[in-house]
Design a protein around this motif. Structure first.
Motif, PDB file in Angstrom:
ATOM      1  N   ASP A  20      36.680  44.811  36.491  1.00 28.98           N
ATOM      2  CA  ASP A  20      35.692  44.250  35.556  1.00 28.98           C
ATOM      3  C   ASP A  20      35.145  45.326  34.618  1.00 28.98           C
ATOM      4  OD1 ASP A  20      36.017  41.710  36.606  1.00 28.98           O
ATOM      5  OD2 ASP A  20      34.253  41.854  37.912  1.00 28.98           O
ATOM      6  N   ILE A  21      35.017  46.541  35.114  1.00 33.56           N
ATOM      7  CA  ILE A  21      34.525  47.647  34.286  1.00 33.56           C
ATOM      8  C   ILE A  21      35.596  48.109  33.300  1.00 33.56           C
ATOM      9  CG2 ILE A  21      33.921  50.111  34.366  1.00 33.56           C
ATOM     10  CD1 ILE A  21      32.279  49.431  36.903  1.00 33.56           C
ATOM     11  N   LYS A  35      27.590  45.678  35.612  1.00 36.12           N
ATOM     12  CA  LYS A  35      28.916  45.948  36.168  1.00 36.12           C
ATOM     13  C   LYS A  35      28.902  47.213  37.032  1.00 36.12           C
ATOM     14  CE  LYS A  35      31.754  43.551  32.758  1.00 36.12           C
ATOM     15  NZ  LYS A  35      32.826  43.673  31.761  1.00 36.12           N
TER      16      LYS A  35
END
Length: 189
Positions: free
Chosen positions: A117-118, A57
């Motif tokens: 996403d992180i 990520k």
């Protein structure tokens, strides 16, 4: 490019300019009056710890940041002063606004998606107050302000921020300062 809708260039917008000067100052962690692509990417390192981000990520974020900032004139291995930063980001911002108006993906949305996403530690496509606190801590901000972020986003009732809301909010803060000021209830003249 985007001047057909009677919007002035970003570089001439006082709200945008002040916001981006603040951004430059934050990214210029060593205080030398220049930023580099490498510095911008290195500044994301706290996300790994605070948000439990995987190497995969973090790599996706670095790649999105590289594409975004390279188009704004911040090339690998090159130092950029504040004036060139503002000019390059303004020029690139006009292209981003054009892409957005055509319904095309923006480079900024790629960065925002990678960031989401992180932050979304449990991969449920919703940012909880806890996840926002972790993000804020990673950014060096007060994690206690997470409650206000959710409130300001209009998501207090549901208690989370979804992907589209984050992407829209981040794009707005970068390229539509007039719209953001209006959403905050501040009159724009």
């Amino acid at each position: 490019i985007c001047q057909s809708n009677n919007r002035r260039p970003l570089i001439k917008d006082v709200y945008w300019k002040l916001s981006m000067i603040d951004f430059f100052t934050i990214e210029d962690r060593n205080g030398d009056g220049f930023i580099t692509l490498e510095e911008i990417i290195a500044n994301t390192a706290p996300l790994k710890e605070h948000c439990s981000a995987s190497a995969e990520k973090m790599k996706a974020l670095a790649e999105a940041l590289t594409e975004f900032w390279t188009e704004a004139g911040i090339k690998p291995g090159k130092k950029v002063c504040k004036k060139k930063f503002l000019k390059g980001l303004s020029k690139m911002g006009e292209k981003e606004l054009e892409r957005e108006s055509k319904g095309e993906p923006t480079l900024h949305s790629a960065v925002a998606n990678a960031l989401f996403d992180i932050i979304d530690e449990n991969d449920n496509n919703q940012l909880s107050e806890k996840e926002i606190r972790n993000w804020m801590a990673a950014a060096g901000l007060n994690p206690e302000d997470a409650v206000q972020i959710i409130k300001d986003s209009g998501c207090k009732k549901k208690g989370y921020i979804c992907r589209e809301e984050l992407i829209s909010s981040e794009f707005c803060s970068f390229f539509r300062p007039d719209k953001c000021m209006i959403q905050l209830g501040i009159r724009v003249v």
